[in-house]
Design an enzyme around this catalytic site. Structure first.
Site, PDB file in Angstrom:
ATOM      1  N   TYR A  16     103.624  53.017  59.444  1.00 50.22           N
ATOM      2  CA  TYR A  16     103.618  52.872  57.986  1.00 50.22           C
ATOM      3  C   TYR A  16     102.921  51.611  57.482  1.00 50.22           C
ATOM      4  O   TYR A  16     102.797  51.411  56.273  1.00 50.22           O
ATOM      5  CB  TYR A  16     105.062  52.912  57.467  1.00 50.22           C
ATOM      6  CG  TYR A  16     105.735  54.229  57.757  1.00 50.22           C
ATOM      7  CD1 TYR A  16     105.239  55.413  57.216  1.00 50.22           C
ATOM      8  CD2 TYR A  16     106.850  54.310  58.595  1.00 50.22           C
ATOM      9  CE1 TYR A  16     105.843  56.631  57.499  1.00 50.22           C
ATOM     10  CE2 TYR A  16     107.459  55.520  58.882  1.00 50.22           C
ATOM     11  CZ  TYR A  16     106.950  56.678  58.327  1.00 50.22           C
ATOM     12  OH  TYR A  16     107.532  57.882  58.601  1.00 50.22           O
ATOM     13  N   HIS A  47     102.173  61.020  50.944  1.00 53.06           N
ATOM     14  CA  HIS A  47     102.734  60.462  52.174  1.00 53.06           C
ATOM     15  C   HIS A  47     101.807  59.366  52.651  1.00 53.06           C
ATOM     16  O   HIS A  47     100.577  59.508  52.584  1.00 53.06           O
ATOM     17  CB  HIS A  47     102.857  61.537  53.263  1.00 53.06           C
ATOM     18  CG  HIS A  47     103.774  62.651  52.879  1.00 53.06           C
ATOM     19  ND1 HIS A  47     105.139  62.549  52.978  1.00 53.06           N
ATOM     20  CD2 HIS A  47     103.522  63.867  52.341  1.00 53.06           C
ATOM     21  CE1 HIS A  47     105.694  63.661  52.547  1.00 53.06           C
ATOM     22  NE2 HIS A  47     104.736  64.485  52.132  1.00 53.06           N
TER      23      HIS A  47
HETATM   24  C1  DQA Z   1     106.593  59.811  54.900  1.00 59.35           C
HETATM   25  C2  DQA Z   1     106.497  60.831  56.041  1.00 59.35           C
HETATM   26  C3  DQA Z   1     107.849  61.465  56.319  1.00 59.35           C
HETATM   27  O1  DQA Z   1     107.749  62.405  57.399  1.00 59.35           O
HETATM   28  C4  DQA Z   1     108.878  60.413  56.695  1.00 59.35           C
HETATM   29  O2  DQA Z   1     110.152  61.002  56.852  1.00 59.35           O
HETATM   30  C5  DQA Z   1     108.916  59.282  55.735  1.00 59.35           C
HETATM   31  C6  DQA Z   1     107.664  58.763  55.172  1.00 59.35           C
HETATM   32  C7  DQA Z   1     105.254  59.065  54.678  1.00 59.35           C
HETATM   33  O3  DQA Z   1     105.090  58.476  53.619  1.00 59.35           O
HETATM   34  O4  DQA Z   1     104.399  59.064  55.571  1.00 59.35           O
HETATM   35  O5  DQA Z   1     109.966  58.703  55.476  1.00 59.35           O
HETATM   36  O6  DQA Z   1     106.906  60.500  53.686  1.00 59.35           O
END
Ligand code: DQA
Length: 147
Positions: free
Chosen positions: A23, A100
């Protein structure tokens, strides 16, 4: 000036320290500032929120449907599980975009599907914090088209 709501789901308050290899190092506050800056350049005002609670997210989606011109949602883990978030998104008439940070299609199979995607205008996935920038630009285009 158009007013939009950016809704962030569970665990996104942990950005910065949460799995940085996936992330990145930016915090949610960094993303908030980026959204404010991007939105201002498109004459859009952002209401930026985060909750770990599904029901609160449902309420915010409903409120956005009554009061805002558009919605951006990172449903996080709830995207993969929540019929309630999908139903809330189906109940509103304003354009909504799912974002995402990570490319969910490159990850575990259970992340490839989101219920919420069925209820939004489009999905942007895999560009880190820039996913939010792209979503604001997409909403700005929709507003211009509808003007
Ligand atoms: C997310 C991707 C999801 O699979 C995960 O559960 C998240 C973050 C993303 O921003 O990449 O919490 O939404």
């Amino acid at each position: 000036m158009h007013h939009i709501v950016v809704v962030n789901g569970p665990n996104l308050n942990m950005l910065g320290s949460r799995e940085p290899s996936i992330y990145g190092a930016e915090t949610l506050e960094d993303i908030h500032k980026l959204c404010d800056k991007t939105a201002t350049s498109h004459s859009i005002k952002v209401d930026f929120r985060q909750s770990n609670h599904e029901g609160e997210l449902v309420t915010w989606i409903q409120e956005a449907g009554r009061a805002a011109a558009g919605l951006i949602i990172n449903p996080a883990g709830f995207g993969h599980t929540s019929v309630a978030l999908m139903d809330a998104l189906l109940s509103i008439k304003i354009p909504a975009i799912e974002v995402h940070l990570s490319n969910i299609y490159k990850r575990e199979e259970f992340r490839h599907h989101t219920y919420t995607a069925r209820a939004v205008h489009g999905v942007i996935s895999g560009f880190g914090s820039h996913s939010y920038v792209l979503a604001i630009e997409a909403l700005s285009n929709i507003f211009k088209k509808n003007a």
